[in-house]
Design a protein around this motif. Structure first.
Motif, PDB file in Angstrom:
ATOM      1  N   ILE A   1      -4.381  -2.433  -7.277  1.00  0.00           N
ATOM      2  CA  ILE A   1      -5.734  -2.552  -6.729  1.00  0.00           C
ATOM      3  C   ILE A   1      -6.169  -1.154  -6.350  1.00  0.00           C
ATOM      4  O   ILE A   1      -5.606  -0.540  -5.438  1.00  0.00           O
ATOM      5  N   ILE A   2      -7.136  -0.632  -7.088  1.00  0.00           N
ATOM      6  CA  ILE A   2      -7.602   0.738  -6.849  1.00  0.00           C
ATOM      7  C   ILE A   2      -8.980   0.660  -6.207  1.00  0.00           C
ATOM      8  O   ILE A   2      -9.849  -0.073  -6.669  1.00  0.00           O
ATOM      9  N   TYR A   3      -9.157   1.394  -5.122  1.00  0.00           N
ATOM     10  CA  TYR A   3     -10.411   1.273  -4.370  1.00  0.00           C
ATOM     11  C   TYR A   3     -11.502   2.204  -4.890  1.00  0.00           C
ATOM     12  O   TYR A   3     -11.279   3.378  -5.152  1.00  0.00           O
ATOM     13  N   THR A   4     -12.655   1.599  -5.078  1.00  0.00           N
ATOM     14  CA  THR A   4     -13.849   2.303  -5.521  1.00  0.00           C
ATOM     15  C   THR A   4     -15.004   1.715  -4.731  1.00  0.00           C
ATOM     16  O   THR A   4     -14.791   0.916  -3.831  1.00  0.00           O
TER      17      THR A   4
ATOM     18  N   LEU B   1      -2.233  11.696  -7.537  1.00  0.00           N
ATOM     19  CA  LEU B   1      -1.703  10.511  -8.219  1.00  0.00           C
ATOM     20  C   LEU B   1      -2.282   9.205  -7.691  1.00  0.00           C
ATOM     21  O   LEU B   1      -2.196   8.183  -8.368  1.00  0.00           O
ATOM     22  N   PHE B   2      -2.890   9.232  -6.496  1.00  0.00           N
ATOM     23  CA  PHE B   2      -3.552   8.005  -6.009  1.00  0.00           C
ATOM     24  C   PHE B   2      -4.861   7.759  -6.754  1.00  0.00           C
ATOM     25  O   PHE B   2      -5.441   6.690  -6.658  1.00  0.00           O
ATOM     26  N   HIS B   3      -5.328   8.771  -7.507  1.00  0.00           N
ATOM     27  CA  HIS B   3      -6.572   8.680  -8.276  1.00  0.00           C
ATOM     28  C   HIS B   3      -6.249   8.110  -9.656  1.00  0.00           C
ATOM     29  O   HIS B   3      -5.278   8.510 -10.288  1.00  0.00           O
TER      30      HIS B   3
ATOM     31  N   ALA C   1       0.834  -1.203   0.000  1.00  0.00           N
ATOM     32  CA  ALA C   1       0.000   0.000   0.000  1.00  0.00           C
ATOM     33  C   ALA C   1       0.867   1.251   0.000  1.00  0.00           C
ATOM     34  O   ALA C   1       1.988   1.258   0.525  1.00  0.00           O
ATOM     35  N   LEU C   2       0.320   2.321  -0.586  1.00  0.00           N
ATOM     36  CA  LEU C   2       1.070   3.572  -0.729  1.00  0.00           C
ATOM     37  C   LEU C   2       0.143   4.758  -0.506  1.00  0.00           C
ATOM     38  O   LEU C   2      -0.875   4.901  -1.179  1.00  0.00           O
TER      39      LEU C   2
ATOM     40  N   PRO D   1      -2.792   1.973  -4.041  1.00  0.00           N
ATOM     41  CA  PRO D   1      -2.736   3.408  -3.734  1.00  0.00           C
ATOM     42  C   PRO D   1      -3.918   3.801  -2.858  1.00  0.00           C
ATOM     43  O   PRO D   1      -5.051   3.415  -3.126  1.00  0.00           O
ATOM     44  N   LEU D   2      -3.650   4.569  -1.824  1.00  0.00           N
ATOM     45  CA  LEU D   2      -4.709   5.006  -0.909  1.00  0.00           C
ATOM     46  C   LEU D   2      -4.835   6.521  -0.930  1.00  0.00           C
ATOM     47  O   LEU D   2      -3.838   7.242  -1.054  1.00  0.00           O
TER      48      LEU D   2
END
Length: 513
Positions: free
Chosen positions: A174-177, A219-221, A56-57, A81-82
């Protein structure tokens, strides 16, 4: 075989001396950026991070973000990315849900104590084993006893590393939505998902080594990650980083660095159009600016027209979502553009509009936008039920309602989901409702989005209090703000005696709008 880090590897080989990332007075070349990413990869591997592990970052728009992002990829691991705005409970959830083994978190600022939140979240996530603070200077000590820093992770590591061989179908990010039910879901984006979308976007924006783009989108987006970073690195573009949008700062950097490409969400363009300071040479800024891109929410046509009048540049608007890596459609100059539309499908992407039974609807009729192509995610991580609902026969069901005109251009007209897009960031009513209902004075909450000229949508909460309980709007707003990320709390709170409900007890939000 494909590892997304090939974007940086190739840029460093082809254009080692070219400017890669500039932040304030520091500029890294592509060779330097690649060398630092290799040090991160060596450090992670030496700490036991293996192919397929999740890392995680949390990081602002500073050069550490691309260095760590590509370092994780080179090690064969998956980047998680968080958002930099998450609070400790939210961080704990994301670390646990993604099964992250390690977490790198920026030190933050007095106004945004990221590392303080990060370590608190890490301490709640039993599955996450390693925590590293990204300090302002590499030599700064860790603020947390027993934990390392990015500097200590990189110290003594070789700037040479052979990227771990990964399959094109392995998960890169893994991008959170999220949807309207439950907590955020992690969309698994593969190396080929992100690579193909970055290449297609680079062609769409006509990036070249002569370009300088300004990255103020976080940049996490996924929008910034793919369209402003990955696609730019693919073409050895010079990227200027700005951690937080401020119209004066944007114009200052545009003038100083002769920025040619800018990407933003509608609220940013609204801010630029309405900034009236006289300290800049706007004619010079406009002369250099050749491409402006908007996404994240619908751009008001008036803002688009005002920007064109002031700078002589069309804002190209598109449509995407995290699950689509993200770009699905775009206004493409070679194909044609229509103000107010989301354009036409990207290269390799098929789009259809369907009714509730999955049948394609005739032109000019509303239907749910579905799409397929190399950009479609592998699925939501460990969420088989959500995957069955969203992915059907290779098509991804977006939940957005659109129409197609006689020229093949798509227009978003509605949402089947209740998601709110505030300033380009996704906000999910259910999450806010669950938090607010934890307050001892609150009985029931319904959250909706209401139109807002600056943010696109603003968050409004309708609150039913428990009998004989009282609380002010300001106190409830501040209490909620302390529990969730700052962009999520409701700016407007309305106390009502009862919420409108159907016969089955379902809250009728359409009657609140």
């Amino acid at each position: 075989m494909l590892n997304l880090s090939i974007l940086l590897d190739q840029a460093a080989k082809r254009t080692p001396a070219a400017k890669a990332m500039t932040f304030m007075d520091t500029t890294l070349s592509y060779a330097q950026l690649n060398g630092a990413a290799n040090q991160v990869a060596n450090g992670l591997v030496n700490k036991g991070i293996k192919k397929g592990d999740k890392v995680a970052l949390s990081c602002l728009n500073v050069p550490y973000f691309p260095i760590i992002y590509f370092g994780i990829l080179k090690a064969g691991a998956t980047v998680v990315p968080l958002s930099v705005l998450l609070k400790e409970d939210e961080i704990a959830y994301h670390l646990s849900d993604s099964e992250a083994k390690a977490y790198l978190c920026f030190i933050g600022t007095p106004d945004l104590p990221m590392a303080k939140m990060g370590i608190a979240g890490f301490n709640q996530a039993n599955s996450c084993e390693q925590f590293y603070t990204i300090t302002a200077q590499p030599t700064d000590p860790s603020p947390f006893e027993g934990h390392g820093t990015l500097g200590s992770l990189m110290q003594g590591q070789s700037p040479v590393f052979e990227s771990v061989a990964t399959s094109s179908e392995d998960t890169a990010v893994i991008i959170y939505t999220s949807g309207t039910t439950g907590r955020p879901k992690g969309a698994e984006l593969t190396h080929i998902n992100l690579f193909s979308n970055a290449v297609a976007t680079a062609e769409l924006f006509e990036y070249s080594e002569k370009d300088t783009n300004l990255i103020v989108l976080p940049l996490f987006h996924i929008f910034a990650m793919t369209c402003m970073m990955n696609s730019a690195v693919y073409k050895s573009v010079h990227c200027v980083l700005l951690p937080k949008f401020d119209a004066q700062a944007v114009f200052g950097l545009m003038q100083k660095h002769k920025v040619t490409v800018f990407g933003g969400v509608p609220t940013m363009y609204w801010g630029l159009v309405n900034y009236a300071g006289e300290e800049f040479d706007y004619a010079e800024i406009a002369k250099n600016l050749r491409k402006t891109i908007s996404g994240g929410a619908s751009l008001p046509v008036q803002v688009l027209e005002d920007f064109k009048t002031r700078f002589g540049v069309d804002i190209l608007e598109g449509y995407g979502m995290s699950e689509g890596s993200p770009v699905v459609t775009f206004n493409q100059e070679k194909v044609g553009c229509k103000p107010g539309s989301i354009g036409t499908p990207m290269w390799g992407v098929d789009v259809k509009l369907v009714d509730a039974e999955g049948n394609e609807v005739p032109q000019a009729q509303k239907g749910e936008l579905i799409y397929r192509g190399p950009n479609v995610m592998k699925g939501y991580f460990n969420k088989p039920e959500a995957n069955a609902e969203t992915l059907k026969d290779g098509w991804l069901y977006s939940g957005d309602v659109a129409v197609q005109d006689e020229d093949g251009f798509y227009f978003i007209v509605d949402r089947t989901k209740d998601m709110i897009i505030r300033g380009g960031l996704n906000v999910y009513p259910r999450e806010i409702e669950e938090v607010m209902m934890q307050h001892p004075a609150v009985s029931l909450v319904a959250v909706i989005g209401v139109p807002d000229n600056e943010r696109g949508e603003e968050i409004k909460a309708f609150v039913v209090l428990k009998p004989e309980q009282t609380i002010s709007e300001e106190d409830l707003r501040e209490w909620t703000k302390s529990k969730i990320a700052a962009y999520k709390y409701p700016r407007i709170i309305s106390f009502i005696a009862a919420l409108p409900m159907s016969a089955t007890g379902k809250i009728l939000k359409k009657e609140l709008r």
